[in-house]
Design a protein around this motif. Structure first.
Motif, PDB file in Angstrom:
ATOM      1  N   ILE A 118       0.687  -1.101   0.275  1.00 23.00           N
ATOM      2  CA  ILE A 118      -0.277   0.250  -0.242  1.00 23.00           C
ATOM      3  C   ILE A 118       0.917   1.197   0.040  1.00 23.00           C
ATOM      4  O   ILE A 118       0.393   2.018  -0.438  1.00 23.00           O
ATOM      5  N   ALA A 119       1.958   1.293   0.682  1.00 20.77           N
ATOM      6  CA  ALA A 119       2.587   2.487   0.612  1.00 20.77           C
ATOM      7  C   ALA A 119       3.658   2.707  -0.923  1.00 20.77           C
ATOM      8  O   ALA A 119       3.886   4.040  -1.232  1.00 20.77           O
ATOM      9  N   HIS A 120       4.145   1.572  -1.694  1.00 23.21           N
ATOM     10  CA  HIS A 120       4.807   1.572  -2.588  1.00 23.21           C
ATOM     11  C   HIS A 120       3.575   1.767  -3.688  1.00 23.21           C
ATOM     12  O   HIS A 120       4.518   0.859  -4.593  1.00 23.21           O
ATOM     13  N   ASN A 121       2.891   1.539  -3.843  1.00 21.40           N
ATOM     14  CA  ASN A 121       1.596   0.982  -4.609  1.00 21.40           C
ATOM     15  C   ASN A 121       1.863   1.917  -6.261  1.00 21.40           C
ATOM     16  O   ASN A 121       1.545   2.981  -5.714  1.00 21.40           O
ATOM     17  N   PRO A 122       1.455   1.896  -7.313  1.00 19.64           N
ATOM     18  CA  PRO A 122       1.606   2.744  -8.283  1.00 19.64           C
ATOM     19  C   PRO A 122       0.102   3.077  -8.535  1.00 19.64           C
ATOM     20  O   PRO A 122       0.119   3.469  -9.797  1.00 19.64           O
ATOM     21  N   TYR A 123      -1.121   2.783  -8.229  1.00 17.58           N
ATOM     22  CA  TYR A 123      -2.047   2.379  -8.486  1.00 17.58           C
ATOM     23  C   TYR A 123      -2.541   4.077  -7.443  1.00 17.58           C
ATOM     24  O   TYR A 123      -1.973   3.800  -6.613  1.00 17.58           O
ATOM     25  N   SER A 124      -4.010   4.072  -7.788  1.00 18.00           N
ATOM     26  CA  SER A 124      -4.428   4.810  -7.102  1.00 18.00           C
ATOM     27  C   SER A 124      -5.259   4.223  -5.840  1.00 18.00           C
ATOM     28  O   SER A 124      -7.044   3.527  -6.205  1.00 18.00           O
ATOM     29  N   CYS A 125      -5.403   4.229  -4.451  1.00 15.45           N
ATOM     30  CA  CYS A 125      -5.780   3.262  -3.492  1.00 15.45           C
ATOM     31  C   CYS A 125      -7.196   4.245  -2.724  1.00 15.45           C
ATOM     32  O   CYS A 125      -7.285   3.706  -2.495  1.00 15.45           O
ATOM     33  N   LYS A 126      -7.219   5.146  -3.717  1.00 15.28           N
ATOM     34  CA  LYS A 126      -8.552   5.912  -2.430  1.00 15.28           C
ATOM     35  C   LYS A 126      -9.506   5.890  -3.093  1.00 15.28           C
ATOM     36  O   LYS A 126     -10.487   5.694  -2.546  1.00 15.28           O
ATOM     37  N   LEU A 127      -9.385   4.643  -4.387  1.00 18.04           N
ATOM     38  CA  LEU A 127     -10.537   4.228  -5.047  1.00 18.04           C
ATOM     39  C   LEU A 127     -11.204   2.767  -4.771  1.00 18.04           C
ATOM     40  O   LEU A 127     -10.453   2.097  -4.492  1.00 18.04           O
ATOM     41  N   SER A 128     -12.653   3.162  -4.600  1.00 21.31           N
ATOM     42  CA  SER A 128     -12.578   2.101  -4.497  1.00 21.31           C
ATOM     43  C   SER A 128     -13.201   0.673  -5.417  1.00 21.31           C
ATOM     44  O   SER A 128     -12.813   1.296  -6.428  1.00 21.31           O
ATOM     45  N   SER A 129     -13.180  -0.534  -5.443  1.00 17.66           N
ATOM     46  CA  SER A 129     -13.366  -1.216  -6.654  1.00 17.66           C
ATOM     47  C   SER A 129     -14.413  -1.287  -7.295  1.00 17.66           C
ATOM     48  O   SER A 129     -14.291  -1.357  -8.598  1.00 17.66           O
ATOM     49  N   ASP A 130     -15.490  -0.693  -6.521  1.00 17.40           N
ATOM     50  CA  ASP A 130     -16.555  -0.022  -7.194  1.00 17.40           C
ATOM     51  C   ASP A 130     -16.886   1.004  -7.406  1.00 17.40           C
ATOM     52  O   ASP A 130     -17.693   1.696  -8.647  1.00 17.40           O
ATOM     53  N   ASP A 131     -16.157   1.875  -7.392  1.00 22.90           N
ATOM     54  CA  ASP A 131     -15.914   3.084  -7.762  1.00 22.90           C
ATOM     55  C   ASP A 131     -15.434   2.877  -9.158  1.00 22.90           C
ATOM     56  O   ASP A 131     -15.493   3.976 -10.144  1.00 22.90           O
ATOM     57  N   LEU A 132     -14.476   2.291  -9.087  1.00 18.92           N
ATOM     58  CA  LEU A 132     -13.225   1.762 -10.482  1.00 18.92           C
ATOM     59  C   LEU A 132     -14.324   1.001 -11.854  1.00 18.92           C
ATOM     60  O   LEU A 132     -13.504   0.700 -12.876  1.00 18.92           O
ATOM     61  N   LYS A 133     -15.315   0.461 -11.010  1.00 17.90           N
ATOM     62  CA  LYS A 133     -16.390  -0.506 -11.868  1.00 17.90           C
ATOM     63  C   LYS A 133     -16.612   0.106 -13.768  1.00 17.90           C
ATOM     64  O   LYS A 133     -16.570  -0.412 -14.869  1.00 17.90           O
ATOM     65  N   LYS A 134     -17.457   1.418 -12.922  1.00 16.40           N
ATOM     66  CA  LYS A 134     -17.867   2.008 -14.585  1.00 16.40           C
ATOM     67  C   LYS A 134     -16.682   2.771 -15.168  1.00 16.40           C
ATOM     68  O   LYS A 134     -17.015   2.507 -16.269  1.00 16.40           O
ATOM     69  N   PRO A 135     -16.224   3.701 -14.878  1.00 15.58           N
ATOM     70  CA  PRO A 135     -14.896   4.035 -15.467  1.00 15.58           C
ATOM     71  C   PRO A 135     -14.271   2.971 -16.211  1.00 15.58           C
ATOM     72  O   PRO A 135     -13.730   3.090 -17.580  1.00 15.58           O
ATOM     73  N   LEU A 136     -14.036   1.129 -15.943  1.00 15.55           N
ATOM     74  CA  LEU A 136     -13.365   1.040 -16.219  1.00 15.55           C
ATOM     75  C   LEU A 136     -14.465  -0.036 -17.430  1.00 15.55           C
ATOM     76  O   LEU A 136     -13.919  -0.211 -18.518  1.00 15.55           O
ATOM     77  N   GLU A 137     -15.062  -0.366 -17.007  1.00 13.69           N
ATOM     78  CA  GLU A 137     -16.366  -1.040 -18.190  1.00 13.69           C
ATOM     79  C   GLU A 137     -16.278   0.568 -19.590  1.00 13.69           C
ATOM     80  O   GLU A 137     -17.116  -0.266 -20.837  1.00 13.69           O
ATOM     81  N   LYS A 138     -16.781   1.731 -19.460  1.00 11.28           N
ATOM     82  CA  LYS A 138     -16.710   2.578 -20.407  1.00 11.28           C
ATOM     83  C   LYS A 138     -15.045   2.542 -21.310  1.00 11.28           C
ATOM     84  O   LYS A 138     -15.360   3.035 -22.162  1.00 11.28           O
ATOM     85  N   GLU A 139     -13.923   2.715 -20.287  1.00  7.53           N
ATOM     86  CA  GLU A 139     -12.693   2.709 -21.427  1.00  7.53           C
ATOM     87  C   GLU A 139     -13.022   1.434 -22.060  1.00  7.53           C
ATOM     88  O   GLU A 139     -12.485   1.362 -23.403  1.00  7.53           O
ATOM     89  N   LYS A 140     -13.399   0.273 -21.563  1.00  6.57           N
ATOM     90  CA  LYS A 140     -13.177  -1.298 -22.586  1.00  6.57           C
ATOM     91  C   LYS A 140     -14.736  -0.826 -23.590  1.00  6.57           C
ATOM     92  O   LYS A 140     -13.938  -1.472 -24.381  1.00  6.57           O
ATOM     93  N   ALA A 141     -15.282  -0.353 -23.319  1.00  5.44           N
ATOM     94  CA  ALA A 141     -16.154  -0.784 -24.670  1.00  5.44           C
ATOM     95  C   ALA A 141     -15.501   0.976 -25.499  1.00  5.44           C
ATOM     96  O   ALA A 141     -15.469   0.419 -27.260  1.00  5.44           O
ATOM     97  N   LYS A 142     -15.115   1.718 -25.446  1.00  8.76           N
ATOM     98  CA  LYS A 142     -14.574   2.815 -26.502  1.00  8.76           C
ATOM     99  C   LYS A 142     -12.922   1.644 -26.798  1.00  8.76           C
ATOM    100  O   LYS A 142     -12.830   2.189 -28.237  1.00  8.76           O
ATOM    101  N   LEU A 143     -12.654   1.342 -26.483  1.00 10.02           N
ATOM    102  CA  LEU A 143     -11.595   0.225 -26.856  1.00 10.02           C
ATOM    103  C   LEU A 143     -12.288  -0.679 -27.661  1.00 10.02           C
ATOM    104  O   LEU A 143     -11.115  -0.909 -28.684  1.00 10.02           O
ATOM    105  N   LYS A 144     -12.841  -1.124 -27.329  1.00  5.71           N
ATOM    106  CA  LYS A 144     -13.355  -1.841 -28.795  1.00  5.71           C
ATOM    107  C   LYS A 144     -13.806  -1.024 -29.688  1.00  5.71           C
ATOM    108  O   LYS A 144     -13.709  -2.464 -30.844  1.00  5.71           O
ATOM    109  N   GLU A 145     -14.802   0.103 -30.003  1.00  3.46           N
ATOM    110  CA  GLU A 145     -14.861   0.509 -31.111  1.00  3.46           C
ATOM    111  C   GLU A 145     -13.643   1.009 -31.560  1.00  3.46           C
ATOM    112  O   GLU A 145     -13.647   1.385 -32.989  1.00  3.46           O
ATOM    113  N   MET A 146     -12.693   1.260 -30.720  1.00  5.43           N
ATOM    114  CA  MET A 146     -11.598   1.659 -31.625  1.00  5.43           C
ATOM    115  C   MET A 146     -11.187   0.495 -32.627  1.00  5.43           C
ATOM    116  O   MET A 146     -10.421   0.795 -33.076  1.00  5.43           O
TER     117      MET A 146
END
Length: 1389
Positions: free
Chosen positions: A427-455
């Protein structure tokens, strides 16, 4: 010089006649003459120089020969002379070695001098070292002066030892090899020097800091010998040998090998040593014992010093990872960790380096599941170092994190602690953002996956519609196109041509024939046939030489159709070829590169979000698991868990506040280390704010504490008081500013939410515990803000303000002086009564909690609080009657009062919520009135009595004082001092409670019939809030006196059994628990009814019941009886929280002497009763937990006998199986096995049942493990006996005892039959012969044997027969019978 000095194999060889021209000692000086010879040697050294060693070698030899007879001072003088000789040689030899014209005789003379001086110096050093070690061992610690002299001599030897090494290093740094013929130095000379070095290394203190100069000197001397004198192979062998015997040399040799490899450039020594260690088999390492630890420590230390030099030889060491030695596995894993941190890290690795790195990481991950816990813990620590050094590749984060979370469930405490530390490092040295929970990350991830598929679809040119060939399209359009062509070729009028010219396509000048063909094909696709035909005709005139339009030289419908077909079908089929032949434009290349870069960026973003979500899920899982560890029994694990919670909170990890709040109750821990860890954690998180100014720091501190208190439970707030109180009592320079900020927030000078205002006033109350003036000086402000005109709008703020004011009372501060109280007409009580009266006729859900705290404050702080509360009750009742008189609307939430009060007419209705609030106020007044009498009034009576006694003592004279002292001493011896006065006061309080509080003239008595009416008529008064308030108030009335308790106890238990509301049943359990503490004799017959609620269908009621009963049993209020089996059933409850409460109950009960041991037989009998219907799996689960508390061998032995005896009275096969399983759960030892043999008759006839036979086999298997040969033979024999009875039946198997008895009977049959004078006792471990096995000739009467009474053990507890038995009409219907007929009585009937 005609002779040569040959180094001897042993010292005595020098006096023997050797070969030709070999030096032989001629004069061995006696010990007494050695000092004189040393003096002559010293004089000649001054006069002639270092070459005098050639004449005085015999003196040195004599000293070595008579070592034990010569004084230490003589040895030291000789050593000093030899050091001077070697130093002189080191100074004079460079010129000789550089000269090419040196005579052979001179060279030979210097060679002999070098040999002699080095030989004597090395041997004398070895002798002095041996004497020093021997002296340090022999000298006892407490020998005073002798020890002092010995220590002084040892210090002097340490200094001389450094001088010896320094002189030899200076000598051998010269190239003295040229003194020998062909520069071949004999092996004996090299061994003489190196053996001296290794002898010095055997000293146990060589690794200490004070020995660093000696250690460095030896390392450098050996380095010179390895580099210049071909000592590489010998050094590697000696390193291995010494490591096998001297464990302390591991770090010394690691440093030595590092120095030899780096400073002297001898890298081969690492290869030789590592190869020797790698070739050792597991069997060799097991034989060496301490050598394993030395090898492991050596490898770990060497890996930390020169990991890059170990990398080429790591394949040799990895073989030990498959060996049995866990110490070697640990060392190799540490070496791999050092290589990964310092060598195979960064982005500049080549393919081979990356492959090695991945292979090493795979190896470490495999050993996270090593069979040895120490290896697992060490590997986790290696990963912690890797993570802290930021050497873990990003692709490994999720995998290693998952493995680490799994290790949190490890059986080893060290592994768990190491796993917590690794997770904190993640946790002290992680390269990710720990401030967001997994529930907060689901919608942005689905949105970006759909965008990648379209591209991707766009880049690949994927079209969602089906692809149709050009020939098929042409076939479809050909008929309509032919009609258009024919129509166009017919002659037309001028008007028609002008009207149609507007929509025609034109051939531009810059276009070529190919572009025109593409345009024609596009018109055909768009169904613009007319434009395509006209454009084709114009194109022929524009490009007459084009191959595409050459067919139109003769214009007809056929040629025009052929041309259009060629253009349309050819444009599709040859488009790929055409596009390949055409040169790519720069614009298209840029667009292609740009789209590819955007696609790569999008893929990286999606991968980052995916990894972040996976990491967040792992962190959430880890937080949930570690939060449960905060209440483990192991102190060190709890400390690590607290530290982890602090780390995740500091890095603002989502849901981190849950752990911080959960660890707060640990401030009450009895373990000082845990309490200190929690206090330090909160001080670090909340009480050390950051900021530039004092004001900023104070605001930050208030903000953080307020966030912690928002939505916090009452228990959390009470725990937080300890932390905040410590801060305000520490004398911090922030105190005044923090209090000022809190008052600003509370009064609303700054815009804050209602939650933060409430938090501010509670924090002020916590501060007032340390300094009363914080609240007392601002009491008017508290009253005007929280209890002003808008009090009805925010009862929660008013409640928290009342709690804050309570902090200045004597009850909270536990003051021993005169009571601090305010007059009844103080504005505080005026406002409180006004707010309570206004709220009682309002349906506000928060009024109830405000009322409870307000009544508490009145009794804590007001003078004559009973009068004040009496007026308050009258006022509230009058307001409620006025509301009825006004004729409010009759609705569903109203109730008809017909018999409850004389002042209310029949048929009139009142709001159920308002009536419930009034009844709640009555109950609170009744409860605090009793508390006021027993605490405040009683304490005041004691205080006044003490003052009176002190005043009387002062008035009495000295003689009366001495007499009074004698009387008081006598009373104190008899235990009567102060007893009579205290009993009188207690009796007075009891009479007031019994006679006055519920007398007819007391207002409290007026409401009691109404309470009883509401509780006894649930059908008429069915409103949940009213029922709840009435039952709670009735229980508070019952606390007043024993008579009030007895009168309403049956009604309260009826409510407990029959109420349909779980909250009412839960409240009733709590109330009855309090009544049990207050009136234990009255409640004792009803104990069974309390235990019955453990089987309630509602989980909340079961949870409350087990909590209350736990407190009653552990505080010895309730006797521990057979009903504990009801608690045992909760160990298999479907609710995990209830299971944990039941587990905690038995954990605490096990601390009482033999409590569970005494209860176990009865619990087994009750749970195995067929009427209960518990399946075997649940029975085994419960028993496994209960038997885990039986740890004493004597208890186990006794339980074996008791359980075997119960086989006699067990009637069903299921009971037999349960008893056998219970036996198998015990840790049976040798004595228990003997008991099992002695009780053979009890269970032998049940062995045909597999459920009885198999558990007994399991016992035999446990006994066989680690047993001695003799005992193992007994176990095997008994197992054969069990198997024989199981397969053949008891009647077909005769025991050895029976056979022996039969033989004795046969031998005595011919003798005169005399009655035996006494019965022979069976030997220990042998059972008596069964009746069925005796012949008819036996003199023992079988009938008498059968009639002999044995102890009857029943399945029902005899203690239950003492329970109260009530009449059917009076007894409330319960799920568990109060009294049960014993099994013995039923069998008798």
């Amino acid at each position: 010089m005609s002779w040569d000095f040959i180094l001897p194999v042993c010292l005595g060889d020098l006096v023997k006649t050797g070969g030709i021209n070999q030096y032989v000692v001629q004069d061995v000086v006696p010990p007494k003459q050695i000092p004189q010879c040393i003096s002559r040697f010293k004089a000649e050294l001054r006069s002639k120089g270092h070459m005098c060693i050639l004449q005085h070698f015999d003196t040195g030899y004599s000293l070595l020969q008579h070592n034990k007879s010569v004084d230490l001072c003589v040895k030291e003088d000789a050593l000093e002379l030899l050091i001077q000789v070697v130093g002189g040689l080191a100074a004079s030899l460079p010129a000789l070695l550089m000269s090419t014209t040196t005579p052979a005789a001179e060279r030979k003379e210097n060679l002999n001098a070098v040999k002699m001086s080095v030989y004597l110096l090395c041997k004398l050093t070895e002798m002095l070292e041996s004497d020093s070690c021997r002296q340090s061992i022999i000298t006892a610690p407490g020998k005073g002066g002798k020890k002092g002299r010995a220590i002084e001599g040892m210090h002097q030897w340490d200094t001389e030892r450094e001088a010896v090494l320094q002189a030899m290093v200076q000598l051998f740094q010269l190239d003295v090899r040229s003194l020998w013929n062909l520069s071949l130095v004999e092996e004996e000379f090299i061994n003489c020097v190196t053996c001296c070095c290794y002898k010095l290394l055997e000293n146990s203190t060589i690794g200490h800091v004070k020995s660093k100069p000696t250690r460095d000197g030896i390392i450098h001397l050996l380095g010179v010998m390895i580099k210049k004198y071909n000592h590489l192979l010998g050094a590697s062998v000696r390193v291995i040998q010494l490591l096998q015997h001297f464990e302390q040399l591991s770090s010394v040799f690691a440093q030595a090998v590092s120095v030899w490899s780096t400073e002297y450039g001898i890298r081969g020594v690492i290869g030789e040593v590592i190869r020797e260690i790698g070739l050792k088999s597991s069997e060799e390492l097991a034989r060496e014992g301490s050598g394993i630890k030395a090898f492991a420590a050596f490898l770990a230390e060497l890996g930390s010093l020169v990991p890059e030099l170990l990398l080429p030889f790591i394949s040799v060491l990895i073989t030990h990872l498959e060996g049995e030695s866990q110490t070697m596995r640990t060392a190799v894993c540490e070496v791999l960790g050092e290589i990964l941190v310092r060598v195979l890290c960064g982005d500049g690795l080549d393919e081979a380096g990356k492959a090695d790195r991945d292979r090493f990481f795979d190896t470490l991950q495999e050993h996270l599941h090593d069979t040895n816990s120490h290896v697992r813990a060490r590997v986790i620590q290696v990963f912690t170092r890797i993570v802290n050094s930021k050497a873990l590749p990003l692709c490994r984060y999720s995998e290693v994190m998952k493995l680490t979370v799994g290790r949190l469930m490890d059986k080893s405490i060290n592994v768990v602690k190491s796993a917590i530390q690794l997770l904190a490092a993640f946790i002290a040295h992680n390269p990710y953002s720990c401030k967001l929970s997994s529930d907060d990350l689901k919608k942005p991830l689905e949105k970006e996956k759909a965008k990648l598929k379209e591209m991707k679809e766009k880049c690949n040119g994927k079209v969602p519609v089906a692809v149709i060939k050009a020939s098929e399209l042409w076939a479809a359009m050909e008929p309509e196109l032919l009609v258009t062509v024919r129509a166009e070729l017919e002659p037309r009028g001028e008007g028609e041509e002008e009207g149609e010219e507007k929509g025609e396509e034109e051939v531009e000048e810059e276009e070529d024939d190919r572009a025109t063909g593409v345009k024609i094909a596009q018109c055909l696709r768009d169904n613009k046939y007319r434009n395509a035909v006209r454009l084709c005709v114009k194109a022929h005139s524009r490009f007459p030489e084009s191959d595409m339009f050459s067919r139109l030289s003769t214009l007809s419908s056929q040629t025009l159709m052929d041309t259009l077909a060629f253009i349309f079908k050819g444009s599709d089929e040859d488009s790929s070829n055409v596009s390949q032949n055409l040169p790519a434009t720069p614009q298209k290349e840029e667009e292609k590169e740009g789209s590819e870069s955007e696609l790569n960026k999008q893929e990286m973003l999606v991968q980052y979000l995916t990894d972040t979500e996976a990491f967040a899920l792992q962190v959430e899982t880890a937080i949930a698991v570690i939060n449960t560890m905060l209440y483990w029994k192991t102190t060190t694990v709890v400390q690590e868990a607290v530290q982890f919670c602090v780390t995740v909170c500091e890095f603002s990890v989502a849901n981190s506040i849950s752990g911080v709040r959960k660890m707060l109750p640990l401030v009450w821990s009895t373990d000082a280390a845990i309490k200190d860890a929690v206090v330090q954690a909160y001080r670090r998180l909340y009480l050390n704010p950051q900021g530039d100014t004092v004001r900023t720091k104070a605001q930050t501190l208030v903000d953080s504490l307020s966030e912690l208190m928002v939505d916090a439970s009452l228990g959390t707030i009470q725990c937080l008081e300890e932390i905040v109180q410590e801060f305000f009592g520490s004398g911090s320079n922030l105190q005044s500013t923090v209090i000022q900020v809190l008052w600003e927030r509370f009064t609303g000078k700054r815009d804050t939410s209602s939650l933060h205002r409430r938090a501010a006033v509670l924090l002020l109350g916590m501060a007032a515990r340390s300094e009363r003036e914080v609240v007392l000086s601002n009491l008017d402000t508290l009253c005007s803000v929280a209890l002003g005109e808008k009090v009805t709008e925010d009862f929660l703020l008013a409640r928290d303000a009342v709690i804050t004011i309570c902090s200045i009372t004597d009850h909270v501060r536990q003051s021993k002086g005169a009571p601090f109280r305010l007059p009844q007409d103080h504005q505080l009580f005026t406002r409180l009564c006004q707010a309570l009266a206004e709220g009682v006729v309002m349906e506000n859900p928060f009024w109830q909690s405000f009322m409870e705290q307000a009544v508490r404050l009145i009794y804590f702080l007001a003078e004559s609080p009973d009068q004040l509360c009496s007026r308050l009750l009258q006022r509230c009742a009058r307001l409620l009657l006025d509301q009825i008189a006004e004729g409010g609307e009759i609705n569903k939430s109203s109730v008809s009062i017909q018999d409850g009060s004389q002042d209310v007419e029949q048929g009139e209705h009142v709001s159920c919520v308002c009536l419930a609030q009034l009844l709640g106020l009555c109950g609170a007044v009744a409860f605090w009135q009793v508390s006021h009498l027993e605490r405040s009034v009683s304490a005041e009576l004691r205080r006044r009595r003490g003052e009176t006694e002190e005043r009387e003592e002062k008035e009495k004279g000295p003689s009366s004082k001495s007499k009074a002292a004698n009387e008081s001493a006598m009373e104190e011896e008899l235990g009567l001092m102060g007893a009579s006065a205290e009993d009188t006061e207690a009796e007075l309080i009891r009479k007031i409670c019994e006679m006055e509080l519920l007398a007819e003239e007391n207002l409290l008595c007026t409401f009691l019939p109404l309470l009883v009416k509401v509780c006894s008529s649930p059908g008429r008064y069915s409103h949940p809030q009213l029922t709840t308030a009435a039952c709670l108030a009735l229980s508070q009335y019952m606390m007043i006196s024993p008579s009030a308790c007895e009168e309403n106890l049956r009604l309260m238990f009826t409510v407990l059994e029959r109420s349909s509301l779980p909250v009412v049943r839960a409240n009733a359990i709590i109330a009855l628990g309090d009544l049990t503490v207050r009136f234990p004799n009255i409640l004792e017959p009803w104990t069974q009814n309390l235990y019955a609620r453990l089987g309630d269908e509602e989980p909340s009621v079961r949870q409350t019941a087990v909590t209350v009963l736990t407190q009653l049993v552990l505080k010895d209020v309730l006797k521990v009886k057979g009903q504990i089996s009801e608690v045992a059933l909760l160990l298999i409850d479907p609710e995990p929280h209830i299971v944990s409460l039941a587990l905690n109950f038995f954990n605490e009960l096990s601390s009482k002497d033999n409590a569970i041991y005494n209860l176990l037989p009865d619990i087994i009998s009750r749970l195995s009763d067929p009427e209960r219907g518990i399946n075997s799996t649940d029975f085994n689960t419960v028993m496994k937990q209960l038997f885990s508390y039986i740890t004493k061998e004597r208890q186990t032995e006794s339980l074996v006998e008791k359980l075997c005896q119960r086989f006699r009275t067990a009637k069903t096969e299921r009971q037999w199986c349960d008893l056998a399983v219970s036996l198998s759960l015990l840790s049976v030892c040798e004595r228990g096995f003997k008991r099992l043999q002695e009780c053979w008759e009890c269970y032998s006839d049940k062995l045909t049942e597999p459920g009885v036979y198999q558990p007994l086999l399991n016992i035999m298997a446990k006994l066989r493990r680690g047993a001695k040969a003799q005992f193992k033979a007994q176990v095997d024999e008994f197992e054969k006996r069990l198997t024989a009875v199981h397969t053949k039946g008891l009647e077909n198997v005769e025991s050895p005892e029976v056979e022996e008895e039969n033989q004795k009977t046969d031998r005595t049959a011919l003798r005169t039959p005399l009655p035996p004078r006494g019965r022979s006792k069976p030997k220990k471990g042998q059972s008596k012969a069964s009746v069925s096995s005796l012949d008819g000739d036996s003199f023992v009467t079988p009938r008498k044997t059968r009639k002999s009474k044995k102890a009857m053990i029943t399945f029902s507890s005899e203690e239950d027969e003492d329970d109260a038995v009530m009449a059917e009409s009076e007894t409330p219907k319960v799920t568990t019978p109060i009294a049960r007929t014993s099994r013995r009585a039923r069998l008798r009937n």
